[in-house]
Design a protein around this motif. Structure first.
Motif, PDB file in Angstrom:
ATOM      1  N   UNK A  37       3.304  16.340  -5.432  1.00  0.00           N
ATOM      2  CA  UNK A  37       2.365  16.669  -6.501  1.00  0.00           C
ATOM      3  C   UNK A  37       2.880  16.212  -7.862  1.00  0.00           C
ATOM      4  N   UNK A  38       4.181  16.077  -8.011  1.00  0.00           N
ATOM      5  CA  UNK A  38       4.753  15.621  -9.284  1.00  0.00           C
ATOM      6  C   UNK A  38       4.521  14.130  -9.496  1.00  0.00           C
ATOM      7  N   UNK A  39       4.164  13.411  -8.452  1.00  0.00           N
ATOM      8  CA  UNK A  39       3.893  11.985  -8.612  1.00  0.00           C
ATOM      9  C   UNK A  39       2.495  11.727  -9.183  1.00  0.00           C
ATOM     10  N   UNK A  40       1.660  12.757  -9.241  1.00  0.00           N
ATOM     11  CA  UNK A  40       0.288  12.581  -9.740  1.00  0.00           C
ATOM     12  C   UNK A  40       0.248  11.964 -11.132  1.00  0.00           C
ATOM     13  N   UNK A  41       0.995  12.477 -12.133  1.00  0.00           N
ATOM     14  CA  UNK A  41       0.915  11.847 -13.461  1.00  0.00           C
ATOM     15  C   UNK A  41       1.437  10.415 -13.473  1.00  0.00           C
ATOM     16  N   UNK A  42       2.413  10.116 -12.632  1.00  0.00           N
ATOM     17  CA  UNK A  42       2.963   8.759 -12.582  1.00  0.00           C
ATOM     18  C   UNK A  42       1.928   7.795 -12.009  1.00  0.00           C
ATOM     19  N   UNK A  43       1.298   8.182 -10.922  1.00  0.00           N
ATOM     20  CA  UNK A  43       0.276   7.338 -10.296  1.00  0.00           C
ATOM     21  C   UNK A  43      -0.929   7.191 -11.222  1.00  0.00           C
ATOM     22  N   UNK A  44      -1.309   8.282 -11.889  1.00  0.00           N
ATOM     23  CA  UNK A  44      -2.411   8.209 -12.841  1.00  0.00           C
ATOM     24  C   UNK A  44      -2.072   7.241 -13.973  1.00  0.00           C
ATOM     25  N   UNK A  45      -0.836   7.280 -14.442  1.00  0.00           N
ATOM     26  CA  UNK A  45      -0.409   6.341 -15.483  1.00  0.00           C
ATOM     27  C   UNK A  45      -0.443   4.907 -15.006  1.00  0.00           C
ATOM     28  N   UNK A  46      -0.056   4.670 -13.753  1.00  0.00           N
ATOM     29  CA  UNK A  46      -0.116   3.313 -13.197  1.00  0.00           C
ATOM     30  C   UNK A  46      -1.554   2.815 -13.104  1.00  0.00           C
ATOM     31  N   UNK A  47      -2.450   3.696 -12.704  1.00  0.00           N
ATOM     32  CA  UNK A  47      -3.859   3.311 -12.592  1.00  0.00           C
ATOM     33  C   UNK A  47      -4.432   2.978 -13.964  1.00  0.00           C
ATOM     34  N   UNK A  48      -4.174   3.837 -14.942  1.00  0.00           N
ATOM     35  CA  UNK A  48      -4.688   3.600 -16.294  1.00  0.00           C
ATOM     36  C   UNK A  48      -4.063   2.349 -16.893  1.00  0.00           C
ATOM     37  N   UNK A  49      -2.776   2.142 -16.643  1.00  0.00           N
ATOM     38  CA  UNK A  49      -2.106   0.944 -17.141  1.00  0.00           C
ATOM     39  C   UNK A  49      -2.707  -0.319 -16.519  1.00  0.00           C
ATOM     40  N   UNK A  50      -2.969  -0.270 -15.228  1.00  0.00           N
ATOM     41  CA  UNK A  50      -3.581  -1.419 -14.560  1.00  0.00           C
ATOM     42  C   UNK A  50      -4.980  -1.699 -15.059  1.00  0.00           C
ATOM     43  N   UNK A  51      -5.773  -0.655 -15.234  1.00  0.00           N
ATOM     44  CA  UNK A  51      -7.133  -0.842 -15.748  1.00  0.00           C
ATOM     45  C   UNK A  51      -7.093  -1.368 -17.175  1.00  0.00           C
ATOM     46  N   UNK A  52      -6.176  -0.854 -17.983  1.00  0.00           N
ATOM     47  CA  UNK A  52      -6.053  -1.329 -19.364  1.00  0.00           C
ATOM     48  C   UNK A  52      -5.647  -2.790 -19.414  1.00  0.00           C
ATOM     49  N   UNK A  53      -4.776  -3.182 -18.503  1.00  0.00           N
ATOM     50  CA  UNK A  53      -4.339  -4.584 -18.464  1.00  0.00           C
ATOM     51  C   UNK A  53      -5.483  -5.489 -18.002  1.00  0.00           C
ATOM     52  N   UNK A  54      -6.278  -5.004 -17.045  1.00  0.00           N
ATOM     53  CA  UNK A  54      -7.418  -5.801 -16.584  1.00  0.00           C
ATOM     54  C   UNK A  54      -8.477  -5.948 -17.668  1.00  0.00           C
ATOM     55  N   UNK A  55      -8.672  -4.903 -18.446  1.00  0.00           N
ATOM     56  CA  UNK A  55      -9.701  -4.929 -19.491  1.00  0.00           C
ATOM     57  C   UNK A  55      -9.193  -5.523 -20.793  1.00  0.00           C
TER      58      UNK A  55
END
Length: 162
Positions: A37-55
């Motif tokens: 459950x502690x990996x949730x913020x890390x994975x969320x950050x990776x997703x947002x970082x990837x979307x930000x890089x794509x956009x």
């Protein structure tokens, strides 16, 4: 000052108990499951970082990052490093804690996840505000490290290398 108060209040008022974990392997498995459950913020950050890089409108994808992308990249990098330290300290802590205190493992996991999200939001607001979120992550980590060293060298020095 806020970290011990949050942990103590959650320990007293949240209506759950840790399951009976008599062996070290069961405690480590419990810690591993909680750490998921502690990996949730890390994975969320990776997703947002990837979307930000794509956009991103950058013409060169490996060029200099914009400020928003740099915030997400720094957050993910620091969160991964802190998660590794947090997880190893929680695993060692789980081997020393008595059964009635094993409720601290999911509470510390929740504190880690919430504090990393607070850090991320405060880091996006401004660099001067990020100290609060970082201290909510780092000070419990430091307390766990000191308790683990105390447990290794003072409580059970005969089991140091076994």
């Amino acid at each position: 000052l806020l970290c011990p108060c949050l942990i103590y209040g959650a320990y007293i008022f949240l209506p759950f108990d840790a399951p009976l974990l008599p062996s070290v392997s069961a405690r480590l498995l419990y810690t591993l499951r909680c750490a998921t459950f502690a990996t949730f913020p890390v994975v969320l950050g990776m997703i947002v970082s990837g979307i930000s890089r794509l956009c991103s409108s950058a013409l060169e994808p490996f060029g200099e990052l914009r400020h928003e992308l740099e915030i997400h990249r720094t957050y993910v990098s620091q969160s991964i490093h802190l998660f590794v330290l947090y997880f190893f300290n929680m695993a060692v802590l789980a081997t020393y804690l008595p059964q009635e205190l094993l409720k601290l493992i999911p509470l510390l996991t929740g504190l880690f996840a919430i504090s990393r999200l607070i850090f991320w939001i405060s880091y996006a607001i401004g660099r001067s505000f990020r100290a609060f979120g970082f201290s909510l992550t780092f000070l419990p980590l430091l307390a766990m490290l000191l308790w683990n060293l105390y447990g290794i060298f003072v409580l059970e020095p005969e089991n140091l290398l076994s």
